[in-house]
Design an enzyme around this catalytic site. Sequence first.
Site, PDB file in Angstrom:
ATOM      1  NE  ARG A   1       4.339  -7.745  24.898  1.00 29.83           N
ATOM      2  CZ  ARG A   1       4.706  -7.957  23.671  1.00 29.83           C
ATOM      3  NH1 ARG A   1       3.807  -8.256  22.763  1.00 29.83           N
ATOM      4  NH2 ARG A   1       5.957  -7.874  23.320  1.00 29.83           N
TER       5      ARG A   1
ATOM      6  CE  LYS B   1      -2.997   1.485   3.756  1.00 30.43           C
ATOM      7  NZ  LYS B   1      -3.896   0.978   4.776  1.00 30.43           N
TER       8      LYS B   1
ATOM      9  CD  GLU C   1      10.967 -10.370  23.603  1.00 30.18           C
ATOM     10  OE1 GLU C   1       9.909 -10.852  23.189  1.00 30.18           O
ATOM     11  OE2 GLU C   1      11.587  -9.471  23.028  1.00 30.18           O
TER      12      GLU C   1
ATOM     13  CG  HIS D   1       3.758  -3.075  24.020  1.00 32.93           C
ATOM     14  ND1 HIS D   1       4.404  -2.384  25.002  1.00 32.93           N
ATOM     15  CD2 HIS D   1       4.606  -4.043  23.625  1.00 32.93           C
ATOM     16  CE1 HIS D   1       5.610  -2.896  25.178  1.00 32.93           C
ATOM     17  NE2 HIS D   1       5.761  -3.910  24.348  1.00 32.93           N
TER      18      HIS D   1
ATOM     19  CB  SER E   1       3.482 -12.023  15.788  1.00 37.21           C
ATOM     20  OG  SER E   1       4.272 -11.092  16.422  1.00 37.21           O
ATOM     21  CG  LEU E   2       8.553 -10.598  13.699  1.00 32.19           C
ATOM     22  CD1 LEU E   2       9.921 -10.113  14.169  1.00 32.19           C
ATOM     23  CD2 LEU E   2       8.174  -9.885  12.408  1.00 32.19           C
TER      24      LEU E   2
HETATM   25  C1  LIG Z   1       6.319  -1.591  17.095  1.00 31.41           C
HETATM   26  C2  LIG Z   1       6.127  -3.072  16.928  1.00 31.41           C
HETATM   27  C3  LIG Z   1       7.041  -3.962  17.476  1.00 31.41           C
HETATM   28  C4  LIG Z   1       6.865  -5.343  17.307  1.00 31.41           C
HETATM   29  N1  LIG Z   1       7.820  -6.206  17.786  1.00 31.41           N
HETATM   30  C5  LIG Z   1       7.703  -7.537  17.526  1.00 31.41           C
HETATM   31  C6  LIG Z   1       8.732  -8.446  17.900  1.00 31.41           C
HETATM   32  O1  LIG Z   1       9.750  -8.057  18.442  1.00 31.41           O
HETATM   33  N2  LIG Z   1       8.549  -9.769  17.612  1.00 31.41           N
HETATM   34  C7  LIG Z   1       7.435 -10.248  16.982  1.00 31.41           C
HETATM   35  O2  LIG Z   1       7.317 -11.460  16.748  1.00 31.41           O
HETATM   36  N3  LIG Z   1       6.457  -9.388  16.604  1.00 31.41           N
HETATM   37  C8  LIG Z   1       6.574  -8.063  16.846  1.00 31.41           C
HETATM   38  N4  LIG Z   1       5.582  -7.210  16.439  1.00 31.41           N
HETATM   39  C9  LIG Z   1       4.453  -7.749  15.673  1.00 31.41           C
HETATM   40  C10 LIG Z   1       4.937  -8.087  14.253  1.00 31.41           C
HETATM   41  O3  LIG Z   1       5.797  -7.070  13.809  1.00 31.41           O
HETATM   42  C11 LIG Z   1       3.796  -8.217  13.272  1.00 31.41           C
HETATM   43  O4  LIG Z   1       2.793  -9.027  13.782  1.00 31.41           O
HETATM   44  C12 LIG Z   1       4.263  -8.818  11.955  1.00 31.41           C
HETATM   45  O5  LIG Z   1       5.367  -8.122  11.492  1.00 31.41           O
HETATM   46  C13 LIG Z   1       3.167  -8.796  10.915  1.00 31.41           C
HETATM   47  O6  LIG Z   1       3.723  -9.135   9.671  1.00 31.41           O
HETATM   48  P1  LIG Z   1       2.791  -9.195   8.390  1.00 31.41           P
HETATM   49  O7  LIG Z   1       3.678  -9.526   7.247  1.00 31.41           O
HETATM   50  O8  LIG Z   1       1.641 -10.058   8.674  1.00 31.41           O
HETATM   51  O9  LIG Z   1       2.212  -7.707   8.256  1.00 31.41           O
HETATM   52  P2  LIG Z   1       2.995  -6.340   8.022  1.00 31.41           P
HETATM   53  O10 LIG Z   1       4.425  -6.496   8.283  1.00 31.41           O
HETATM   54  O11 LIG Z   1       2.285  -5.279   8.766  1.00 31.41           O
HETATM   55  O12 LIG Z   1       2.816  -6.080   6.469  1.00 31.41           O
HETATM   56  C14 LIG Z   1       1.567  -5.693   5.940  1.00 31.41           C
HETATM   57  C15 LIG Z   1       1.710  -5.381   4.469  1.00 31.41           C
HETATM   58  O13 LIG Z   1       0.423  -5.266   3.896  1.00 31.41           O
HETATM   59  C16 LIG Z   1       0.362  -4.140   3.086  1.00 31.41           C
HETATM   60  N5  LIG Z   1      -1.031  -3.661   3.018  1.00 31.41           N
HETATM   61  C17 LIG Z   1      -1.885  -3.395   4.030  1.00 31.41           C
HETATM   62  N6  LIG Z   1      -3.066  -2.962   3.523  1.00 31.41           N
HETATM   63  C18 LIG Z   1      -2.944  -2.960   2.184  1.00 31.41           C
HETATM   64  C19 LIG Z   1      -3.786  -2.573   1.106  1.00 31.41           C
HETATM   65  N7  LIG Z   1      -5.026  -2.096   1.273  1.00 31.41           N
HETATM   66  N8  LIG Z   1      -3.305  -2.686  -0.166  1.00 31.41           N
HETATM   67  C20 LIG Z   1      -2.049  -3.138  -0.398  1.00 31.41           C
HETATM   68  N9  LIG Z   1      -1.206  -3.494   0.576  1.00 31.41           N
HETATM   69  C21 LIG Z   1      -1.651  -3.413   1.848  1.00 31.41           C
HETATM   70  C22 LIG Z   1       1.287  -3.142   3.738  1.00 31.41           C
HETATM   71  O14 LIG Z   1       1.671  -2.160   2.801  1.00 31.41           O
HETATM   72  C23 LIG Z   1       2.427  -4.076   4.177  1.00 31.41           C
HETATM   73  O15 LIG Z   1       3.295  -4.272   3.092  1.00 31.41           O
HETATM   74  C24 LIG Z   1       5.740  -5.827  16.598  1.00 31.41           C
HETATM   75  C25 LIG Z   1       4.825  -4.929  16.056  1.00 31.41           C
HETATM   76  C26 LIG Z   1       5.005  -3.560  16.200  1.00 31.41           C
HETATM   77  C27 LIG Z   1       4.025  -2.631  15.586  1.00 31.41           C
END
Ligand SMILES: Cc1cc2nc3c(=O)[nH]c(=O)nc-3n(C[C@H](O)[C@H](O)[C@H](O)COP(=O)(O)OP(=O)(O)OC[C@H]3O[C@@H](n4cnc5c(N)ncnc54)[C@H](O)[C@@H]3O)c2cc1C
Length: 533
Positions: A291, A51, A129, A245, A392-393
């Site tokens: 948490r 996005k 953690e 958090h 979650s990662l």
């Molecule tokens: C500050 C923070 C710290 C964190 N620390 C940790 C950690 O240490 N360890 C851990 O395991 N988890 C951690 N988490 C949680 C973890 O980062 C996420 O759950 C995980 O990265 C989600 O990955 P994802 O690929 O599912 O989504 P995301 O990484 O959020 O990717 C989503 C993608 O979807 C795209 N997208 C969304 N809507 C649309 C749309 N309408 N059209 C096109 N594209 C779209 C976005 O552009 C993006 O590319 C943390 C989260 C945050 C916010």
Amino acid sequence: MSETSPRYLVPFDPKRVPHYFADVLVIGGGLAGLRAAMAVDKQLSVLVITKDDIKQSNSNYAQGGIAGVFDPEDRFEDHISDTLSAGGALCDPRVVEMVVREAPQRIQQLVDWGAQFDEVSGELILGREGGHSARRVVHALGDATGREVMRAVIKRVRSVSNVGIWEDTFTLDLLTDDGTCRGALVWNRQHGKTLVWAKQTILCTGGTGQLYRETTNPKIATADGHAAAYRAGAELRDMEFMQFHPTVLYIAGSSRSLITEAIRGEGAHLVDKVGHRFMPEYDERAELAPRDVVSQALVLQMEKTRHPNVYLDLSHLDASFVRSRFPGILAACGEFGIDITIDRIPVRPGAHYMIGGVTVDEEGRTTLPGLWAAGEVTSSGLHGANRLASNSLLEGLVYGAHAGAGASRCAAAMQDDFRALPLENRAVEQPAEPLDLSDIRNSLKSLMWRAAGVHRSGDQLEDAVHTIDNWRRYVLLRQFQDPLGWELQNMLIVADVIIQAACERTESRGVHSRTDHPETDEENWQCHLAYSR
Ligand SMILES: Cc1cc2nc3c(=O)[nH]c(=O)nc-3n(C[C@H](O)[C@H](O)[C@H](O)COP(=O)(O)OP(=O)(O)OC[C@H]3O[C@@H](n4cnc5c(N)ncnc54)[C@H](O)[C@@H]3O)c2cc1C
């Protein structure tokens, strides 16, 4: 189909928009999406859509790390039991076992692709953690794991010739025909709308944190994927479980940066406005309680002291250690004149991780044929009612790989058929009165914070159902021209499901805390709530 919730957000006519064909369409370029793209057979064409800039994802902002059993003293059984015990009897034990056992190989793959995790003498440094009974969290750049992992994975994906990436492209809706997902309708500023036809589609759109006034999530996390899947007929599950958090930086005008729980692990105290250390009164583990316990205690203390936040106090720790261990937080607070070695850091809870999402099986298959999903947008059964830190990662890695492989297999078995289907959505007449979209968005975020925040009650949830229903009536029937309107529509659809689920679950479990039903009710509520239209 409900009158207030049309099937597609915008009008389109296949005779008037460009078409694009891909074997596999991956919506989302965070860790789950890119891992999925890498799992597709190199003979097949893959299109990844993000996005915003590809670096804007929750994955990129992850701090603490990724959990996996590497230490010879640690055991898979312990990682499994830690995950199950955090999950409040709602985890799927088979899923937990599968993910935990795959973790080391999936993390090793990241190392093979160039991710540099923190090491000493060639050995991974393993962090500990909250909720983990052993040191098992690999991390990078100290407290910037996501940045390093995404740097390596983006580089890797860019080097592969069968994967194309469209950035700054908004996915409006999943296309469905005959009960099957056929691709997506997307939009960008240069080309307007495009119909992307795909043999298989993988949804990896991340979280929903932007539904709340206070959140750690970046701007992209507006629940678009959850809403698009719901409109297309896929099932959403466990949506009442939003993890908060406890310690999010709370300074007017600053971004709501997460202050990692490692800071409490290293001895920081939580104090209230008069400097009183209150956590021991709420839980014997004090600042190291899970948490959800810490978030709930913070909210109670804020109410008791009638103050909008509490504080993290590190002034009793060695200043040079604090500076070297937490360089990111030192710099972020420094910009606002806070020296974390002396001054207290103002914090309060914020929406962090959406546990619920699109229901998937162990391969990442959703309930809608042709649609797969991975990462935070899903409900896989790994987290139950409360996510264990750094799982979650890991979930994104495992399910990204599974969904990519599954979609690849199915796409490879299908014939090339470069035909657009006669799907169409007509324009509807628009009311003359323009809407102040920012006003509704801010009101929705405040409402979610009050009614579906850390503490919930039946009265407030029922009021919220009516308020959201009212907004839906006049917002969802409109057809907007750009992301501001579409995001608001998506947020309203998903907020409605969250509120309904939180209202329906009349017990407290994991991150779902009902002040009017404070007990866990195993007899009636050890089950999932699922919604589809
Ligand atoms: C500050 C923070 C710290 C964190 N620390 C940790 C950690 O240490 N360890 C851990 O395991 N988890 C951690 N988490 C949680 C973890 O980062 C996420 O759950 C995980 O990265 C989600 O990955 P994802 O690929 O599912 O989504 P995301 O990484 O959020 O990717 C989503 C993608 O979807 C795209 N997208 C969304 N809507 C649309 C749309 N309408 N059209 C096109 N594209 C779209 C976005 O552009 C993006 O590319 C943390 C989260 C945050 C916010």
